[in-house]
Enzyme design. Structure first.
Site, PDB file in Angstrom:
ATOM      1  N   ARG A 222       0.852  -1.187   0.000  1.00 59.75           N
ATOM      2  CA  ARG A 222       0.000   0.000   0.000  1.00 59.75           C
ATOM      3  C   ARG A 222       0.889   1.239   0.000  1.00 59.75           C
ATOM      4  NH1 ARG A 222      -3.603  -2.511  -1.777  1.00 59.75           N
ATOM      5  NH2 ARG A 222      -5.576  -3.006  -0.777  1.00 59.75           N
ATOM      6  N   HIS A 270      -1.481   0.362  -9.968  1.00 58.21           N
ATOM      7  CA  HIS A 270      -2.172  -0.583  -9.069  1.00 58.21           C
ATOM      8  C   HIS A 270      -2.781  -1.753  -9.854  1.00 58.21           C
ATOM      9  CE1 HIS A 270      -4.264  -0.916  -4.897  1.00 58.21           C
ATOM     10  NE2 HIS A 270      -4.054  -2.103  -5.421  1.00 58.21           N
TER      11      HIS A 270
HETATM   12  C1  GLV Z   1      -5.604  -4.922  -4.150  1.00 59.59           C
HETATM   13  O1  GLV Z   1      -4.772  -4.117  -3.922  1.00 59.59           O
HETATM   14  C2  GLV Z   1      -6.347  -5.610  -3.147  1.00 59.59           C
HETATM   15  O2  GLV Z   1      -6.249  -5.259  -1.962  1.00 59.59           O
HETATM   16  O3  GLV Z   1      -7.070  -6.561  -3.505  1.00 59.59           O
END
Ligand code: GLV
Length: 307
Positions: A222, A270
């Site tokens: 994160r 992401h």
């Molecule tokens: C992606 O980052 C998730 O948490 O599934």
């Protein structure tokens, strides 16, 4: 009763169609068209708007669309006592392992670099890097599958986690005391930790100083694991040789963010382990049925552990 879908930065209609493909799918609503709010006994959320979850008097289940649940747990208006589930699935771990292997190969073999040279019509062969020591911070589902894939591909892999792990050919480090030892020989430091109060800001200047000089950082945990200023400093003074980042404090990464233009930072949006819609739909409907029958839920979050 009804399930409400409330997704930001993911397509609610696509999830709706995967849920509806199942004969046991109950009535569905898509935020903000909730209808009678008392009908809602389950909400599927991703990056939800804080403050809405406590408006549903009959809510019995909060299902995360992804693996991470930090947005749910940090909501000050989270209704107490409503079980939370997260998405855990082999597809997530397999995709993440491929992402990690791809990023490391790209770096060792200079693949993207040649694309940049091509743009300047430059022929400049460069040796492969032989750096093959990898340390993975976070040895849950994602970390352990990545560790195995990298090990099968000839990498020497260590893992660091809260508690010791026993995985063949993977050296296990654990606890705060062993964090510095875990990274001191690593050519590549991979972050796959859950975001908890203990792991927030863990990628900071102390860790970078403890790491092998010139180590390469890959963060797919994160954005809040990373101290951004400390990363910039470590790249400037050569403590780290580069970084690939897939997650950011603010997503999408704002267009004026300095990371976009940094020559030693590679950005992916992401994408390292996207939720598989088929699997998440099935898992949520299974949990919905369990909730209705009062049975134990699959992948229920323990708020004390934060995952
Ligand atoms: C992606 O980052 C998730 O948490 O599934």
């Amino acid at each position: 009763m009804s399930i409400l879908i409330h997704l930001n930065q993911a397509d609610p209609l696509l999830l709706e169609s995967h849920l509806k493909a199942h004969s046991d799918c109950p009535d569905l609503r898509i935020w903000p068209d909730c209808g009678n709010m008392d009908d809602i006994d389950c909400i599927i959320v991703w990056k939800h708007d804080p403050g809405i979850l406590n408006q549903f008097a009959n809510l019995k289940l909060i299902a995360s669309y992804g693996a991470g649940v930090e947005n749910i747990l940090s909501d000050p208006d989270l209704p107490q006592g409503v079980p939370i589930t997260r998405f855990v699935d082999d597809t997530l771990a397999d995709q993440m392992a491929e992402y990690m292997l791809a990023v490391i190969l790209n770096h060792r073999l200079h693949i993207t670099y040649y694309r940049e040279l091509q743009a300047a019509s430059q022929w400049r062969p460069t040796e492969f890097s032989h750096a093959k020591n990898v340390t993975i911070l976070g040895m849950g589902e994602l970390g352990s599958v990545s560790a195995k894939l990298l090990n099968q591909n000839g990498y020497t892999v260590s893992g660091w986690s809260r508690s010791p792990k026993n995985i063949e050919d993977i050296t296990s480090y654990y606890g705060d005391d062993q964090l510095e030892d875990a990274v001191k020989n690593a050519d590549y430091i991979l972050c796959l930790l859950p975001l908890t109060p203990q792991t927030t800001n863990i990628l900071n200047k102390d860790l970078f100083k403890a790491a092998k000089l010139g180590a390469y950082l890959i963060n797919a945990g994160r954005g809040d694991h990373l101290n951004e200023d400390d990363l910039l400093e470590a790249l400037y003074n050569g403590q780290l040789s580069g970084a690939t980042l897939d997650v950011f404090k603010s997503e999408p990464l704002p267009s004026d963010h300095v990371f976009w233009r940094h020559p030693k930072i590679y950005i992916t949006p992401h994408i390292s382990s996207p939720t598989d819609k088929v699997q998440v739909a099935r898992q949520i409907l299974d949990n919905y049925a369990r909730m209705k029958k009062g049975e134990a839920l699959i992948n229920q979050v323990d708020p004390k552990r934060s995952y």
